[in-house]
Design a protein around this motif. Structure first.
Motif, PDB file in Angstrom:
ATOM      1  N   PHE A 195       2.886  -5.315   8.786  1.00 30.91           N
ATOM      2  CA  PHE A 195       2.802  -4.216   8.801  1.00 30.91           C
ATOM      3  C   PHE A 195       4.824  -4.792   9.304  1.00 30.91           C
ATOM      4  CE2 PHE A 195      -1.444  -4.392   9.650  1.00 30.91           C
ATOM      5  CZ  PHE A 195      -1.961  -2.886   8.991  1.00 30.91           C
ATOM      6  N   HIS A 200       0.902  -1.225   0.328  1.00 33.31           N
ATOM      7  CA  HIS A 200      -0.018  -0.020   0.275  1.00 33.31           C
ATOM      8  C   HIS A 200       0.799   1.245   0.036  1.00 33.31           C
ATOM      9  CE1 HIS A 200      -2.947  -2.145   1.123  1.00 33.31           C
ATOM     10  NE2 HIS A 200      -2.949  -3.108   1.465  1.00 33.31           N
ATOM     11  N   HIS A 235       8.545   0.635   7.454  1.00 38.73           N
ATOM     12  CA  HIS A 235       8.824   1.348   6.160  1.00 38.73           C
ATOM     13  C   HIS A 235      10.181   1.398   5.261  1.00 38.73           C
ATOM     14  CE1 HIS A 235       7.343   4.201   2.876  1.00 38.73           C
ATOM     15  NE2 HIS A 235       6.509   3.565   3.333  1.00 38.73           N
ATOM     16  N   ARG A 259       1.933  -1.450   4.757  1.00 40.12           N
ATOM     17  CA  ARG A 259       1.489  -2.153   4.504  1.00 40.12           C
ATOM     18  C   ARG A 259       1.706  -2.920   3.553  1.00 40.12           C
ATOM     19  NH1 ARG A 259      -5.340  -1.189   4.477  1.00 40.12           N
ATOM     20  NH2 ARG A 259      -5.949  -2.786   4.398  1.00 40.12           N
ATOM     21  N   HIS A 281      -3.350  -8.769   6.553  1.00 42.12           N
ATOM     22  CA  HIS A 281      -1.597  -7.762   6.414  1.00 42.12           C
ATOM     23  C   HIS A 281      -0.405  -8.023   7.136  1.00 42.12           C
ATOM     24  CE1 HIS A 281      -5.919  -6.633   4.050  1.00 42.12           C
ATOM     25  NE2 HIS A 281      -6.491  -7.097   5.370  1.00 42.12           N
ATOM     26  N   VAL A 319      -4.331   0.940  14.648  1.00 42.49           N
ATOM     27  CA  VAL A 319      -3.716   0.863  13.446  1.00 42.49           C
ATOM     28  C   VAL A 319      -3.662   2.147  12.211  1.00 42.49           C
ATOM     29  CG1 VAL A 319      -2.408  -0.012  11.332  1.00 42.49           C
ATOM     30  CG2 VAL A 319      -2.905  -1.113  14.018  1.00 42.49           C
ATOM     31  N   THR A 330      -1.119  -5.921   2.178  1.00 39.30           N
ATOM     32  CA  THR A 330      -1.649  -6.798   1.611  1.00 39.30           C
ATOM     33  C   THR A 330      -1.454  -8.748   1.778  1.00 39.30           C
ATOM     34  OG1 THR A 330      -3.753  -5.056   2.214  1.00 39.30           O
ATOM     35  CG2 THR A 330      -4.008  -7.616   1.134  1.00 39.30           C
ATOM     36  N   TYR A 361       2.247   3.538   7.340  1.00 33.93           N
ATOM     37  CA  TYR A 361       1.082   2.998   8.645  1.00 33.93           C
ATOM     38  C   TYR A 361       1.547   3.382  10.431  1.00 33.93           C
ATOM     39  CZ  TYR A 361      -2.490   2.183   5.024  1.00 33.93           C
ATOM     40  OH  TYR A 361      -2.332   2.125   4.085  1.00 33.93           O
TER      41      TYR A 361
END
Length: 131
Positions: free
Chosen positions: A111, A19, A114, A70, A109, A51, A72, A23
């Motif tokens: 996390f 995504h 980043h 994130r 999902h 979240v 998926t 997040y």
């Protein structure tokens, strides 16, 4: 349509999707503040974990420590499927990547830090190809 339960099929069909947003995990003492739409909530004795997109947390003045990407897993996994989370977490752990997994009804999902998003996708692609 029921979710997939076979681990090899799940791993081969993960189709991880990154995504575009950043997040964060934050916590509030009670209910979700008005105007926020978290991706997930978890109610704990200490408060409600939210979240949500980093920009939404900042706009609401909510503090956070961890900025995540994130990802998926697009495969429709059954909630009672055995081993998907372990296989993914193990592969990422072997690569030195921390991972927080949240299961939705249809998809898992991930996390991850980043800055490690692209590296995570490569690890997941390798795991899928080996399965």
């Amino acid at each position: 349509m029921p979710g997939e339960r076979d681990l090899r099929t799940l791993l081969r069909g993960m189709r991880p999707e990154l995504h575009p947003d950043r997040y964060v995990f934050t916590t509030v003492p009670g209910a979700v503040p008005q105007g926020l739409t978290p991706v997930a909530t978890v109610t704990e004795d200490e408060g409600t974990t939210l979240v949500l997109r980093q920009e939404d947390a900042e706009r609401a003045g909510l503090g956070y420590e961890y900025v995540a990407a994130r990802i998926t897993l697009r495969v429709h996994s059954a909630l009672e499927a055995v081993g998907l989370t372990a296989a993914v977490a193990g592969a990422l752990a072997d690569a030195g990547i921390s991972c927080n997994v949240i299961a939705g009804f249809h998809h898992d999902h991930l996390f991850v830090p980043h800055p490690l998003a692209d590296r995570t996708l490569r690890v997941l692609d390798t795991l899928a190809a080996r399965s």
